[in-house]
Design a protein around this motif. Structure first.
Motif, short mmCIF file in Angstrom:
data_model
loop_
_atom_site.label_atom_id
_atom_site.label_comp_id
_atom_site.label_asym_id
_atom_site.label_seq_id
_atom_site.Cartn_x
_atom_site.Cartn_y
_atom_site.Cartn_z
N LEU A 197 0.84 -1.19 0.00
CA LEU A 197 0.00 0.00 0.00
C LEU A 197 0.88 1.25 0.00
CD1 LEU A 197 -2.75 -0.94 2.62
CD2 LEU A 197 -2.96 -0.95 0.13
N ASN A 198 0.62 2.15 -0.88
CA ASN A 198 1.38 3.40 -0.97
C ASN A 198 0.73 4.45 -0.08
OD1 ASN A 198 3.07 5.47 -1.75
ND2 ASN A 198 2.14 5.75 -3.77
N PHE A 199 0.84 4.24 1.24
CA PHE A 199 0.20 5.13 2.21
C PHE A 199 1.05 6.37 2.43
CE2 PHE A 199 -0.59 6.22 6.81
CZ PHE A 199 -1.83 6.81 6.59
N ILE A 200 0.44 7.55 2.20
CA ILE A 200 1.21 8.79 2.29
C ILE A 200 0.85 9.61 3.53
CG2 ILE A 200 1.49 8.91 -0.21
CD1 ILE A 200 -0.72 11.07 -0.23
N GLY A 201 -0.06 9.09 4.37
CA GLY A 201 -0.40 9.79 5.60
C GLY A 201 -1.77 10.45 5.54
N TYR A 202 -1.88 11.60 6.20
CA TYR A 202 -3.15 12.33 6.27
C TYR A 202 -3.26 13.37 5.15
CZ TYR A 202 -3.27 10.51 11.09
OH TYR A 202 -3.27 9.70 12.19
N VAL A 203 -4.49 13.65 4.78
CA VAL A 203 -4.76 14.73 3.84
C VAL A 203 -5.98 15.50 4.35
CG1 VAL A 203 -6.30 13.35 2.35
CG2 VAL A 203 -5.08 15.30 1.39
N GLU A 204 -5.94 16.82 4.20
CA GLU A 204 -7.09 17.65 4.56
C GLU A 204 -8.01 17.81 3.34
OE1 GLU A 204 -6.17 21.02 7.38
OE2 GLU A 204 -4.15 20.63 6.62
N GLY A 205 -9.16 18.39 3.58
CA GLY A 205 -10.13 18.53 2.51
C GLY A 205 -9.61 19.28 1.29
N ASP A 206 -8.86 20.36 1.53
CA ASP A 206 -8.33 21.11 0.39
C ASP A 206 -7.26 20.32 -0.35
OD1 ASP A 206 -6.58 21.27 2.52
OD2 ASP A 206 -6.02 23.36 2.17
N GLY A 207 -6.52 19.48 0.38
CA GLY A 207 -5.52 18.64 -0.26
C GLY A 207 -6.12 17.60 -1.19
N LEU A 208 -7.31 17.16 -0.84
CA LEU A 208 -8.01 16.22 -1.72
C LEU A 208 -8.22 16.84 -3.09
CD1 LEU A 208 -11.15 14.13 -0.75
CD2 LEU A 208 -11.09 15.39 -2.89
N TYR A 209 -8.69 18.10 -3.12
CA TYR A 209 -8.98 18.76 -4.40
C TYR A 209 -7.72 19.19 -5.13
CZ TYR A 209 -13.78 18.67 -2.86
OH TYR A 209 -15.01 18.24 -2.45
N ARG A 210 -6.60 19.30 -4.41
CA ARG A 210 -5.32 19.60 -5.08
C ARG A 210 -4.72 18.36 -5.74
NH1 ARG A 210 -4.22 23.13 -0.55
NH2 ARG A 210 -3.10 21.44 0.50
N GLY A 211 -5.32 17.21 -5.47
CA GLY A 211 -4.83 15.97 -6.07
C GLY A 211 -3.66 15.37 -5.34
N GLU A 212 -3.60 15.57 -4.01
CA GLU A 212 -2.46 15.06 -3.25
C GLU A 212 -2.52 13.55 -3.05
OE1 GLU A 212 -2.30 17.30 0.36
OE2 GLU A 212 -1.81 19.19 -0.65
N ALA A 213 -3.68 12.95 -3.27
CA ALA A 213 -3.83 11.49 -3.11
C ALA A 213 -4.76 10.96 -4.20
CB ALA A 213 -4.37 11.15 -1.73
N ASP A 214 -4.62 9.68 -4.48
CA ASP A 214 -5.48 9.03 -5.47
C ASP A 214 -6.65 8.29 -4.82
OD1 ASP A 214 -3.70 9.65 -7.74
OD2 ASP A 214 -2.34 8.26 -6.73
N VAL A 215 -6.46 7.89 -3.55
CA VAL A 215 -7.51 7.23 -2.77
C VAL A 215 -7.55 7.92 -1.41
CG1 VAL A 215 -8.29 5.10 -1.67
CG2 VAL A 215 -7.19 5.02 -3.93
N VAL A 216 -8.71 8.44 -1.05
CA VAL A 216 -8.88 9.10 0.25
C VAL A 216 -9.95 8.35 1.04
CG1 VAL A 216 -9.60 11.19 1.45
CG2 VAL A 216 -8.10 11.35 -0.55
N VAL A 217 -9.61 7.99 2.28
CA VAL A 217 -10.46 7.14 3.10
C VAL A 217 -11.00 7.93 4.30
CG1 VAL A 217 -10.55 5.03 4.50
CG2 VAL A 217 -9.13 5.12 2.42
N CYS A 218 -12.28 7.71 4.59
CA CYS A 218 -12.92 8.32 5.77
C CYS A 218 -14.15 7.49 6.10
CB CYS A 218 -13.31 9.77 5.50
SG CYS A 218 -14.44 9.99 4.11
#
Length: 326
Positions: A197-218
């Motif tokens: 798994l290519n786990f990169i840590g936490y992302v905030e809501g604005d980071g989601l829209y910046r494309g910081e991750a390909d899969v976001v889990v909540c």
């Protein structure tokens, strides 16, 4: 038969998808007389690829899942899922009651080995492309182990849809390790141990829209609020821009020049284009359309189901779960 508009939009959407895909067959499940009446308004339909399966009952929008599960054996939702269970259909697409659809799906199709609960996932547009967000409302309260399972399923889905070695992140109120509730912190610990798994840590809501991750889990509580807020924001920005372009002579002139770009942006971000959330973790393909989706939106949900059938997503998930689950 479900959703805000029922077969009035679902039937034309199905007919349009048949025209797009020569290999597609569609089974409309519901009240035969009503479905035939709507089909008759569309001459030239290839009836060899458009079939009707009668179901006399309808699950209401506000009905409890338990009522749909035990009290309506002939509901269109149940009959459609039975067609998938029995191998007559390869996917079910529904705009009906989400809780009932999830309960019936789990009961009739069962979950894949190692998966506690199915999760709803969809692709969210970002600056760099799209991000797979899950869960979107099927599971309001989640354990750390379930969040880990969501991440694994999200990775396989993203890979199947064309993203190699996707970056996985947990949605959180900050990117620092000390931020978040206990479930999120425990899930992060599990993901750090997960091999492959290519786990990169936490992302905030604005980071989601910046494309910081390909899969976001909540969990589903957070995911559903984020999804609905995003749809509302797109609508707000579009309406405000249109109002500004109509506010004066100069604005109208600027608006005439900007209108093609505005229309293009609206088309790219329109919720209808991204409609269709998959129930990952089942031994079958189920796609949930937004209840308020119109014809274009329901077509998007059908297209997503077609892609998942072509990629044989449940089998791909099953093949990877043993490798990725702890």
């Amino acid at each position: 038969m479900g959703g805000d508009f029922g077969p009035r939009f679902i039937v034309p959407a199905s007919i349009s998808c048949l025209a797009e895909s020569p290999s597609l067959h569609v089974v409309l499940v519901g009240q035969t007389a009503l479905l035939e009446e709507i089909i008759a308004r569309h001459p030239g339909v290839d009836r060899s690829r458009l079939h009707i399966k009668h179901a006399g009952e309808v699950v209401g929008t506000n009905e409890r899942p338990s009522q749909a599960l035990r009290g309506k054996p002939d509901s269109s939702m149940r009959v459609a899922l039975e067609l998938v269970r029995d191998g007559y259909a390869q996917a079910c697409v529904s705009a009906g009651n989400t809780g009932a659809l999830m309960a019936l799906s789990r009961h009739l199709l069962k979950t894949l080995p190692g998966i506690d609960r199915p999760a709803m996932v969809t692709a969210i547009p970002t600056r760099t492309g799209s991000c797979h967000l899950l869960d979107l409302g099927a599971n309001v309260d989640c354990s750390a182990e379930q969040l880990y399972q969501f991440a694994v399923m999200g990775v396989v889905a993203a890979e199947a849809l064309g993203t190699p070695h996707p970056r996985v992140a947990l949605l959180n109120i900050g990117t620092e390790e000390i931020k978040g509730n206990q479930q999120v912190k425990l899930a992060a610990s599990l993901l750090q141990k997960g091999e492959g798994l290519n786990f990169i840590g936490y992302v905030e809501g604005d980071g989601l829209y910046r494309g910081e991750a390909d899969v976001v889990v909540c969990d589903g509580f957070v995911g559903n609020i984020l999804l609905k807020s995003s749809e509302g924001l797109v609508s707000l920005v579009s309406s405000r821009l249109e109002a500004l372009f109509r506010s004066g002579v100069t604005s109208r002139l600027v608006g005439v020049l900007a209108l093609p770009l505005l229309r293009r942006l609206q088309a790219e971000l329109a919720p209808a284009r991204h409609n269709g959330a998959s129930f990952l973790g089942l031994q079958g393909i189920v796609v949930k359309s937004h209840g308020s989706a119109g014809q274009e939106g329901f077509q998007s949900a059908i297209r997503r189901a077609v892609v998942e059938v072509r990629e044989n997503l449940p089998r791909r998930l099953h093949g990877r779960l043993e490798d990725l689950l702890l």
